[in-house]
Design a protein around this motif. Structure first.
Motif, PDB file in Angstrom:
ATOM      1  N   SER A 273      36.008  38.124  38.078  1.00 59.29           N
ATOM      2  CA  SER A 273      36.535  39.279  37.754  1.00 59.29           C
ATOM      3  C   SER A 273      36.710  39.528  36.370  1.00 59.29           C
ATOM      4  O   SER A 273      36.873  38.509  35.625  1.00 59.29           O
TER       5      SER A 273
ATOM      6  N   ASP B  40      45.351  47.794  37.552  1.00 60.76           N
ATOM      7  CA  ASP B  40      44.773  47.155  38.944  1.00 60.76           C
ATOM      8  C   ASP B  40      43.945  45.953  38.640  1.00 60.76           C
ATOM      9  O   ASP B  40      42.786  45.718  39.357  1.00 60.76           O
ATOM     10  N   ASP B  41      44.078  44.909  37.554  1.00 62.03           N
ATOM     11  CA  ASP B  41      43.427  43.896  37.459  1.00 62.03           C
ATOM     12  C   ASP B  41      43.347  43.042  38.443  1.00 62.03           C
ATOM     13  O   ASP B  41      44.495  42.948  39.307  1.00 62.03           O
ATOM     14  N   ILE B  42      42.165  42.563  38.797  1.00 63.48           N
ATOM     15  CA  ILE B  42      42.130  41.456  39.647  1.00 63.48           C
ATOM     16  C   ILE B  42      42.664  40.099  39.500  1.00 63.48           C
ATOM     17  O   ILE B  42      42.362  39.473  38.596  1.00 63.48           O
TER      18      ILE B  42
ATOM     19  N   GLU C 267      42.186  50.048  34.536  1.00 65.62           N
ATOM     20  CA  GLU C 267      42.275  48.788  33.790  1.00 65.62           C
ATOM     21  C   GLU C 267      43.532  48.564  33.505  1.00 65.62           C
ATOM     22  O   GLU C 267      44.396  49.445  32.731  1.00 65.62           O
TER      23      GLU C 267
ATOM     24  N   SER D 213      40.722  52.425  40.551  1.00 68.88           N
ATOM     25  CA  SER D 213      41.434  51.390  40.037  1.00 68.88           C
ATOM     26  C   SER D 213      41.108  51.613  38.536  1.00 68.88           C
ATOM     27  O   SER D 213      40.414  52.350  37.823  1.00 68.88           O
TER      28      SER D 213
ATOM     29  N   THR E  61      44.950  42.515  43.708  1.00 63.20           N
ATOM     30  CA  THR E  61      45.455  42.995  42.263  1.00 63.20           C
ATOM     31  C   THR E  61      46.654  42.919  42.024  1.00 63.20           C
ATOM     32  O   THR E  61      47.698  42.815  42.781  1.00 63.20           O
TER      33      THR E  61
ATOM     34  N   LYS F 210      33.439  48.313  40.571  1.00 66.08           N
ATOM     35  CA  LYS F 210      34.776  48.732  40.349  1.00 66.08           C
ATOM     36  C   LYS F 210      35.487  49.281  41.683  1.00 66.08           C
ATOM     37  O   LYS F 210      34.966  50.524  41.905  1.00 66.08           O
TER      38      LYS F 210
ATOM     39  N   SER G 152      39.694  45.012  36.063  1.00 65.37           N
ATOM     40  CA  SER G 152      39.692  45.619  37.123  1.00 65.37           C
ATOM     41  C   SER G 152      38.270  45.472  37.914  1.00 65.37           C
ATOM     42  O   SER G 152      38.069  46.084  38.822  1.00 65.37           O
TER      43      SER G 152
END
Length: 618
Positions: free
Chosen positions: A136, A187-189, A184, A182, A216, A178, A139
């Motif tokens: 990751s 929605d970061d993984i 940045e 999503s 996320t 992506k 996102s």
């Protein structure tokens, strides 16, 4: 004569041979012994010396690979590089093409990579493998596909597949993905799992589709089916219902990968049934409700910082949670067809005050302050027919206090052994078991990796491979010997250029980064991946001066007319190999820093170490 002995006795003799060279010499005695060794000898050797490795055939090549890798770990011989998509980069799902990857921007610090990887056999030879790596980047998801071996040098595929040969002669492809809508920073993984093994075998999926579960920070948890060789906008196969709670961690049942466990918010653990993939992703994604949900009671009334940190299946029937701060930060739940058990079947503490010299447990007084800690990673140790325990009964945990604890469900003790660095008590953020032989931990400070060898009897007294009931009642043992620390901070200056396919390395605040995640593609792989801030480091445990390296790397070797290896052209053609520093742990505090020299520099070598290592004081 030796060859006239019964096969059973010959097998017993082979099981006592300490190394592969002895077996090769036995094989060269005469035709009868050679035939026996080729048919059964190498198999006996591998199963005896590497019982935790998953090997099914190609026993002679397996012995070569495993013994070589083991020696390289012992000598601390490896080649390290930063990883970054290069050459041709395919953006999924539309298959748009880029030749330069841009890291996530707009945040105060670099991304914290979560890594997942696996490899599977693609042919009859030992080195015929497909290796899949994903991590990751904020996102965005980055995927690398490598195809290896096959008995000869690979060639780039036809136009349109966007593959190239890397420095090892492996056919390599890069993809990015992506998720829809999503953003940045929002929605970061936070959790990532590549589906492999049982799921792929039972889902009628072809090798060109990768199945990925992602969670996320914004509370999304979904299964994506990424079709690599064609445009496909139906990537979301299933969306798991989370009620908008942040996804902290998740794991899949190890055998079939039919169950998904996730920690949501601070104190909830939820179990889902993973839908089967048939031929292609559905037009409308499927919504998946929870199979069961449990709320975990946290010490301190769930105040700030009290939460579930990790979720890990120990086996298909056992789920472990790492939480804290707590006096009992490891909870074990039983998993059935109906879901999770109502309450944990076992809780493990981190306090030693219950142990006295007579090896009896004492009841603490109300005034006794019980030690609390948080547990971050949890890793099960593999079980085989010779290990003496069932799958999931023995596992490791890494704590905020910098201690790795070995837990055993058969023991009444909170833990039966510990591993720690007496000179550095930084928290353990990540853990990876390397078979039953070694463990590696990622530290919260200095980009530090910590290695321990589980096999050395002088390093610890407790051996889970031959544990008996009587031993489970003994005092916990400590092991700080036979460990070493590696700093993932480059000591050399790397190229910086933006040319197509060329390295564009940047430090990007990684100097004092934690090691957020660790992954190895399989129990037999010589490769380890480590995630630091804004970068992923690949460590291949191979010696540059080895005349007969692991078969996986043989296609990258360049030799002159006399058969001598051209070290620079073989191992560092792009000048991107990193030089690191390390020290060996010692209770005495007498530490000697050692540093790696550049590729091709081999003067003043240290006995017992790879030729690149130098005494840092010299």
């Amino acid at each position: 004569m030796l060859q006239n002995l019964p096969f059973e006795l010959l097998s017993q003799i082979i099981s006592e041979l300490p190394n592969a060279q002895d077996l090769a010499r036995l094989s060269s005695c005469n035709k009868a012994l050679h035939a026996f060794v080729e048919k059964d000898g190498w198999k006996t050797f591998v199963q005896t010396r590497f019982p935790s490795k998953s090997v099914k055939d190609n026993w002679k090549a397996a012995a070569h690979s495993l013994t070589t890798t083991s020696r390289n770990y012992d000598r601390k011989a490896f080649i390290a590089r930063y990883l970054e998509p290069s050459n041709f980069i395919v953006k999924l799902p539309g298959r748009d093409l880029e030749n330069q990857w841009r890291k996530p921007r707009g945040q105060t610090m670099g991304y914290q990579p979560i890594i997942s990887s696996y490899e599977e056999s693609t042919g009859k030879s030992w080195d015929s493998l497909k290796q899949v790596l994903a991590w990751s980047a904020g996102s965005e998801l980055v995927i690398r596909i490598k195809e290896m071996g096959g008995g000869g040098a690979l060639k780039p595929e036809r136009r349109g597949t966007y593959s190239y040969l890397d420095h090892y002669g492996h056919r390599t492809r890069w993809f990015t993905y992506k998720p829809p809508k999503s953003v940045e920073g929002r929605d970061d993984i936070t959790t990532l799992k590549l589906m492999s093994g049982g799921y792929r075998e039972g889902s009628m999926s072809n090798s060109a589709t990768e199945h990925v579960i992602m969670g996320t920070a914004s509370g999304k948890l979904f299964l994506s089916h990424l079709e690599l060789e064609r445009s496909s906008h139906n990537t979301l196969g299933s969306v798991f219902e989370t009620s908008g709670r942040a996804v902290r961690s998740a794991d899949l049942s190890p055998t079939t990968q039919e169950l998904l466990a996730a920690s949501l918010g601070d104190s909830s653990v939820v179990l889902y049934k993973v839908p089967q993939y048939l031929y292609s992703a559905p037009e409308i994604c499927e919504s998946v409700d929870s199979l069961s949900e449990r709320s975990v009671a946290l010490d301190g009334s769930g105040g700030r910082g009290h939460r579930i940190w990790s979720t890990r299946f120990l086996s298909d029937g056992l789920l472990a949670l790492g939480l804290g701060p707590s006096s009992k930060p490891v909870h074990i739940y039983k998993v059935t067809n109906e879901g999770l058990s109502q309450e944990p079947i076992r809780k493990f503490g981190v306090d030693r005050t219950a142990w006295v010299d007579g090896l009896e447990e004492v009841t603490e007084s109300p005034d006794t302050k019980v030690k609390q800690s948080s547990i971050y990673p949890i890793v099960p140790l593999s079980a085989t027919t010779s290990s003496g325990h069932a799958q999931g009964e023995v596992f490791l945990s890494g704590g905020y206090d910098g201690i790795i604890r070995l837990h055993d469900l058969r023991s009444s003790s909170p833990y039966v052994s510990t591993y720690f660095d007496p000179t550095d008590d930084a928290s353990i953020y990540s853990l990876q078991a390397l078979g039953r032989e070694r463990i590696v931990a990622g530290s919260s400070r200095h980009s530090s990796l910590k290695f321990w060898d589980l096999r050395v009897s002088g390093g610890r007294c407790y051996h889970y491979t031959d544990l008996n009931v009587a031993e489970t009642q003994s005092r916990p043992t400590e092991s700080s010997q036979n460990g070493w620390n590696l700093f993932l901070n480059p000591r050399n200056t790397l190229q910086v250029n933006g040319g197509r396919g060329g390295p564009r390395w940047r430090r990007d605040r990684a100097t004092e980064s934690p090691v957020y995640s660790l992954s190895t593609p399989s129990s037999t792989s010589p490769t380890l991946f480590a995630g630091v801030e804004n970068n992923v480091v690949e460590l291949d445990f191979v010696s540059m001066l080895d005349k007969h390296p692991d078969p996986i790397f043989k296609n990258g070797i360049t030799r002159d007319q006399r058969g001598n290896i051209n070290v620079n052209r073989s191992w560092n053609p792009k000048g991107d190999v990193l030089n690191f520093a390390m020290y060996e742990q010692a209770k005495s505090g007498d530490l000697r820093l050692k540093t790696q020299a550049g590729v091709g520099l081999y003067q003043s070598t240290l006995k017992g170490y790879d030729e690149r290592w130098r005494d840092g004081g010299s």
